[in-house]
Scaffold this active site. Structure first.
Site, PDB file in Angstrom:
ATOM      1  N   SER A 262       0.743  -1.326   0.252  1.00  0.00           N
ATOM      2  CA  SER A 262       0.218  -0.019  -0.107  1.00  0.00           C
ATOM      3  C   SER A 262       1.116   1.632   0.417  1.00  0.00           C
ATOM      4  CB  SER A 262      -0.957   0.013   1.201  1.00  0.00           C
ATOM      5  OG  SER A 262      -1.888   0.965   0.571  1.00  0.00           O
ATOM      6  N   HIS A 404      -7.438  -5.817  -0.062  1.00  0.00           N
ATOM      7  CA  HIS A 404      -5.991  -5.123   0.182  1.00  0.00           C
ATOM      8  C   HIS A 404      -5.656  -5.169   1.871  1.00  0.00           C
ATOM      9  CE1 HIS A 404      -3.776  -1.035  -0.544  1.00  0.00           C
ATOM     10  NE2 HIS A 404      -4.460  -1.295   1.058  1.00  0.00           N
TER      11      HIS A 404
HETATM   12  C1  GTR Z   1      -4.986   4.568   2.158  1.00  0.00           C
HETATM   13  C2  GTR Z   1      -4.559   5.297   0.520  1.00  0.00           C
HETATM   14  C3  GTR Z   1      -3.978   4.569  -0.578  1.00  0.00           C
HETATM   15  C4  GTR Z   1      -3.326   3.534   0.005  1.00  0.00           C
HETATM   16  C5  GTR Z   1      -3.613   2.973   1.697  1.00  0.00           C
HETATM   17  C6  GTR Z   1      -2.942   1.787   2.735  1.00  0.00           C
HETATM   18  O1  GTR Z   1      -6.221   5.434   2.213  1.00  0.00           O
HETATM   19  O2  GTR Z   1      -5.620   5.904   0.541  1.00  0.00           O
HETATM   20  O3  GTR Z   1      -3.232   5.179  -1.054  1.00  0.00           O
HETATM   21  O4  GTR Z   1      -1.908   3.608   0.356  1.00  0.00           O
HETATM   22  O5  GTR Z   1      -4.351   3.649   2.303  1.00  0.00           O
HETATM   23  O6  GTR Z   1      -1.773   2.949   3.084  1.00  0.00           O
HETATM   24  O7  GTR Z   1      -3.046   1.376   3.472  1.00  0.00           O
END
Ligand code: GTR
Length: 424
Positions: A262, A404
């Site tokens: 991420s 994610h």
């Molecule tokens: C989210 C962000 C993403 C991603 C994520 C993370 O809120 O919008 O770009 O980086 O966090 O790091 O888990």
């Protein structure tokens, strides 16, 4: 005089109607408006033209690797430094290493555990980062993963000897599912991790507590348009870990791998672009301003990320919020900076916010640069099906089921790919 009180049944009736016909629709409208901010419709992505990674700023077509390395690569690197991630302030910091804890008997005797404090000093200030390192026993030259963690070293494992990171607010073993330590060790690989807060708090208005005061920067007012912030600082931290690892004789200098998830996936790509000692770079669900193309209007966008996380990128990046197509580069060129080294981009099916297709298209476009090195590209490949490994030359991609996250499936894929391409 008669009191004009509303009869009880009428009173409840009107509250009911107020809720049903006014508050509820208003709530639904607001939620829908918010959801609409992100586009998830492939038909609404729009038409875009990507900057050509293989054409120099003076309009010359890059046909040879020498031209790529001497002219085009430095041009692209500078575009990312000037417009997106920024540069680290130019000052020397002093570094020292101290082994805080070590055991030859970790993971039931399979691994060596070492916890090392890296201390930095400059401008009369000191900062410390704590590195947790596991190395397989009996391997003379082992490849190593460098991968920062989100919650603190002690959250990555249930090993009770692991020391809590200084800024961790999470309990022990809180995020072990993201760390396949046993699999890594069993594969003959070492792994080094550190809490990213040790380098730069993932918050706005905390600049004075990050590493920046070591470089003479204490407040936002001192930041230039192209001064790097969190992502550049985290990348810097990963390189400092590599400096330490390269002092160890059982670490293979030709097989260092950086992996991030991420926001730390964005960091891994940027670090891999800057620090060519990393032989392999892994972006796990890095999304917007990571692997995904910025010009695709799908999921998270540049204006959105700049608004939510202004402390991640240099100030100049904000100036593209109104017109993303005016960016002089796009994210495929970030991936291209890794060529001809190994690069692996991974997406997750339900992680639409990170735009899986945009991540793939970006890697596919970047893979063209690998052809300069006689390596296979993703030319002619279509978006793979979920669970399929699409590996060509030095580029790897997969999209797995689920959300994610970093899973054991991801680790397994990275290790297999690395073993195949970097050697056992
Ligand atoms: C989210 C962000 C993403 C991603 C994520 C993370 O809120 O919008 O770009 O980086 O966090 O790091 O888990």
């Amino acid at each position: 005089m008669k009191k004009s009180l509303l009869p009880f049944h009428l009173f409840t009736f009107s509250i009911f109607h107020l809720f049903t016909f006014l508050i509820l629709p208003l709530f639904i409208f607001c939620a829908a408006a918010q959801a609409q901010e992100a586009n998830y419709d492939e038909n609404k992505v729009g038409v875009y033209t990507l900057p050509d990674a293989m054409t120099t700023l003076s309009g010359q077509k890059v046909a040879k690797k020498k031209q790529w390395e001497k002219v085009r690569r430095p041009e692209i690197l500078k575009l990312f430094q000037d417009n997106e991630y920024g540069v680290m302030p130019d000052a020397k910091v002093k570094t020292s290493y101290r082994v805080v804890e070590e055991s030859e008997d970790a993971m039931n005797g399979k691994a060596i555990r070492r916890q090392v404090e890296i201390a930095f000093s400059g401008n009369g200030q000191e900062r410390k980062m704590l590195v947790l390192l596991y190395m397989p026993k009996g391997v003379k030259k082992c490849p190593v993963f460098v991968s920062p963690n989100f919650q603190g070293n002690a959250t990555t494992t249930d090993d009770p000897a692991v020391i809590e990171s200084q800024y961790s607010t999470f309990g022990r073993a809180h995020q072990t599912s993201r760390w396949s330590f046993e699999r890594i060790i069993d594969s003959g690989y070492a792994i080094a991790t550190f809490h990213y807060f040790d380098i730069y708090f993932d918050k706005d208005d905390k600049l004075a507590e990050t590493i920046y005061p070591l470089f003479g920067i204490n407040s936002k007012a001192q930041l230039q348009e192209n001064t790097g912030k969190a992502i550049t600082a985290w990348a810097w931290g990963c390189s400092r870990v590599l400096d330490y690892l390269f002092t160890l004789k059982n670490i293979d200098k030709k097989r260092a791998i950086i992996l991030g998830h991420s926001r730390l996936g964005k960091t891994a790509l940027w670090c891999g672009a800057l620090d060519q000692r990393f032989a392999m770079v892994i972006s796990n669900n890095s999304g917007c301003s990571g692997a995904a193309l910025s010009r695709r209007n799908y999921g998270e966008t540049v204006p959105r990320i700049n608004t939510s996380f202004p402390w991640w990128f240099c100030n100049k990046y904000q100036s593209y919020n109104q017109d993303v197509s005016s960016l002089p580069m796009d994210q495929h060129e970030l991936i291209a900076l890794i060529a001809p080294r190994l690069v692996y981009v991974a997406s997750a099916q339900e992680d639409r916010w990170a735009d899986p297709r945009g991540e793939f298209l970006s890697l596919q476009e970047a893979s063209k640069v690998y052809a300069l090195y006689g390596l296979e590209t993703f030319e002619g490949c279509s978006f793979p099906s979920v669970g399929e490994h699409l590996w060509r030359g030095n580029c790897g991609y997969h999209i797995r089921t689920g959300v994610h996250d970093v899973t054991d499936y991801d680790w397994q894929s990275y290790i297999e790919f690395a073993k195949e391409r970097l050697g056992e």
